[in-house]
Design a protein around this motif. Structure first.
Motif, mmCIF file in Angstrom:
data_model
loop_
_atom_site.group_PDB
_atom_site.id
_atom_site.type_symbol
_atom_site.label_atom_id
_atom_site.label_comp_id
_atom_site.label_asym_id
_atom_site.label_seq_id
_atom_site.Cartn_x
_atom_site.Cartn_y
_atom_site.Cartn_z
ATOM 1 N N ARG A 114 46.060 46.520 9.850
ATOM 2 C CA ARG A 114 45.507 47.080 10.827
ATOM 3 C C ARG A 114 44.937 46.211 11.797
ATOM 4 O O ARG A 114 44.713 44.825 11.608
ATOM 5 N N LYS A 171 41.712 51.662 16.815
ATOM 6 C CA LYS A 171 42.263 50.880 15.811
ATOM 7 C C LYS A 171 43.575 51.169 15.923
ATOM 8 O O LYS A 171 44.107 52.179 16.273
ATOM 9 N N ASN A 193 46.737 51.284 13.067
ATOM 10 C CA ASN A 193 47.251 51.405 11.688
ATOM 11 C C ASN A 193 48.527 51.068 11.657
ATOM 12 O O ASN A 193 49.372 51.978 12.276
ATOM 13 N N LYS A 239 50.941 50.652 8.889
ATOM 14 C CA LYS A 239 51.595 51.223 7.696
ATOM 15 C C LYS A 239 53.119 50.308 7.773
ATOM 16 O O LYS A 239 54.012 50.797 8.183
ATOM 17 N N VAL A 283 47.388 56.842 3.075
ATOM 18 C CA VAL A 283 45.882 57.339 3.352
ATOM 19 C C VAL A 283 45.771 58.721 2.734
ATOM 20 O O VAL A 283 46.111 59.567 3.030
ATOM 21 N N HIS A 336 41.138 63.339 3.618
ATOM 22 C CA HIS A 336 39.864 62.984 3.986
ATOM 23 C C HIS A 336 39.403 63.622 5.245
ATOM 24 O O HIS A 336 40.562 64.129 5.949
ATOM 25 N N ASP A 341 37.190 62.852 9.061
ATOM 26 C CA ASP A 341 36.893 61.491 9.645
ATOM 27 C C ASP A 341 35.164 61.546 9.897
ATOM 28 O O ASP A 341 34.533 60.304 9.837
ATOM 29 N N MET A 388 51.463 61.280 10.008
ATOM 30 C CA MET A 388 50.197 61.768 9.770
ATOM 31 C C MET A 388 50.147 63.539 9.252
ATOM 32 O O MET A 388 51.101 64.001 9.986
ATOM 33 N N HIS A 396 43.168 65.319 6.838
ATOM 34 C CA HIS A 396 44.256 64.780 7.053
ATOM 35 C C HIS A 396 44.629 63.640 6.135
ATOM 36 O O HIS A 396 43.668 63.243 5.702
ATOM 37 N N SER A 456 48.139 60.776 5.067
ATOM 38 C CA SER A 456 49.650 60.447 5.102
ATOM 39 C C SER A 456 50.220 59.426 4.028
ATOM 40 O O SER A 456 49.150 58.804 3.165
ATOM 41 N N ARG A 465 55.357 51.666 11.110
ATOM 42 C CA ARG A 465 54.970 52.755 11.489
ATOM 43 C C ARG A 465 53.625 52.621 12.506
ATOM 44 O O ARG A 465 52.577 53.172 12.037
ATOM 45 N N LEU A 474 50.700 53.059 14.431
ATOM 46 C CA LEU A 474 49.874 54.243 15.062
ATOM 47 C C LEU A 474 48.623 53.745 15.465
ATOM 48 O O LEU A 474 47.701 53.414 14.948
ATOM 49 N N LEU A 480 45.211 54.610 17.384
ATOM 50 C CA LEU A 480 44.165 55.469 17.211
ATOM 51 C C LEU A 480 42.992 55.386 18.109
ATOM 52 O O LEU A 480 42.412 54.055 18.028
ATOM 53 N N ILE A 498 39.869 52.131 6.600
ATOM 54 C CA ILE A 498 39.983 53.212 5.408
ATOM 55 C C ILE A 498 40.719 52.729 4.254
ATOM 56 O O ILE A 498 40.664 53.121 3.238
HETATM 57 O O1 LIG Z 1 47.118 55.816 9.621
HETATM 58 C C1 LIG Z 1 47.379 57.328 9.146
HETATM 59 O O2 LIG Z 1 48.288 57.779 8.774
HETATM 60 C C2 LIG Z 1 45.902 57.743 9.201
HETATM 61 C C3 LIG Z 1 44.917 57.136 9.550
HETATM 62 C C4 LIG Z 1 43.702 57.978 9.511
HETATM 63 O O3 LIG Z 1 43.643 59.107 8.867
HETATM 64 C C5 LIG Z 1 42.507 57.364 9.559
HETATM 65 O O4 LIG Z 1 42.412 56.162 9.861
HETATM 66 O O5 LIG Z 1 41.330 57.999 9.515
#
Ligand SMILES: O=C(O)CCC(=O)C(=O)O
Length: 285
Positions: free
Chosen positions: A68, A106, A108, A110, A118, A121, A123, A151, A208, A210, A219, A221, A223, A276
């Motif tokens: 991350r 952030k 992420n 992966k 992940v 959960h 958020d 996700m 959600h 993953s 991957r 992502l 956010l 996380i």
């Molecule tokens: O990176 C992801 O696939 C999910 C990230 C996520 O759910 C989070 O950081 O709250």
């Protein structure tokens, strides 16, 4: 409205998420991916995580494995411009109204061949607010197929229970325990995959998660979380984080809005929160 149709707005209201194919144009994608390359290059000089790059336990200088980039807007001017003024801010305004407050951002990664799961959960229990307006907008910086840990969201779960993200003994874990998960309609999960530039949006109440990334490709992502201007966080998690709490659109409201439904509280992270991934694994980082 800037970018969303009435249908898309009512879809978000009903289902708690959106998937917008190729929403981000190629010039922005290129700028963001160039910035990402700089962080990957920098990680080749690191044996362990630092303030701007969190690495997986198996990271080495010769074989980088990034987990991350926390608080992206603090660490690179392109990320700052994107998160505070980019096209996703129009999207946030359509969904949240004229006053939009930035909470955090952030990236992420992966990494390929095993980038971490992940677990399921919601958020908002990580960063409770006075109301449930916060939402997170994700940008896939590369194409994401079903094998690259897209996700997954459970449509409509934002209108149902808020779970205590704790084990049966009440210890915080950061994910929904098995007994509670049995009450979630996991058979309805929608996996949000799409080409580079596609955007996901999910409500702070959405269930959600993953899977691990089993493909050889990373991957990334990106956010960003925003709330309506009349929401305020009620913990100190983002205290001292640049731009957190600032309005990116509109003006300070004369009153804050409080939702009735109680929100389960996280523990006091005492400044030790990193990601996380670490929380769900209870790694000391
Ligand atoms: O990176 C992801 O696939 C999910 C990230 C996520 O759910 C989070 O950081 O709250």
């Amino acid at each position: 409205m800037h970018v969303l149709s009435e249908e898309e707005l009512s879809f978000y209201e009903r289902h708690g998420y959106l998937m917008l194919d190729r929403f981000i144009a190629s010039d922005w994608l290129e700028r963001l991916n160039d910035a990402v390359e700089e962080f990957i290059e920098e990680s080749r000089h690191l044996d362990q995580s630092n303030a701007s790059i969190l690495v997986e336990p198996s990271h080495t200088r010769s074989t980088p494995r990034l987990r991350r980039i926390p608080h992206t807007v603090m660490h690179h001017p392109e990320f700052e411009a994107f998160g505070l003024c980019g096209p996703i801010v129009d999207l946030a305004e359509d969904l949240l109204g004229p006053n939009v407050r930035f909470h955090h951002s952030k990236l992420n990664f992966k990494w390929g061949d095993g980038g971490e799961e992940v677990k399921w959960h919601q958020d908002i229990q990580f960063w409770p607010h006075t109301n449930y307006s916060p939402l997170t907008i994700g940008v896939y910086l590369h194409d994401v197929t079903e094998h690259m840990a897209p996700m997954g969201v459970v449509p409509g779960s934002h209108k149902r229970s808020l779970y205590n993200l704790a084990d049966p003994e009440g210890n915080w874990t950061g994910f929904i325990n098995d007994a509670d998960l049995a009450t979630v309609n996991l058979k309805d999960v929608v996996w949000l995959k799409g080409p580079a530039g596609s955007v996901t949006v999910h409500s702070c109440r959405m269930v959600h998660g993953s899977a691990p990334n089993i493909s050889p490709e990373m991957r990334p992502l990106l956010l960003h979380t925003y709330s309506a201007g009349d929401a305020k966080p009620i913990t100190n998690l983002m205290d001292g984080i640049a731009f957190s709490g600032e309005l990116v659109r509109g003006e300070e409201p004369s009153a804050y809005r409080y939702d009735d439904e109680p929100c389960p509280m996280p523990p006091d992270f005492k400044g030790s929160y990193s990601s996380i991934f670490a929380v769900q694994k209870t790694e000391a980082e």
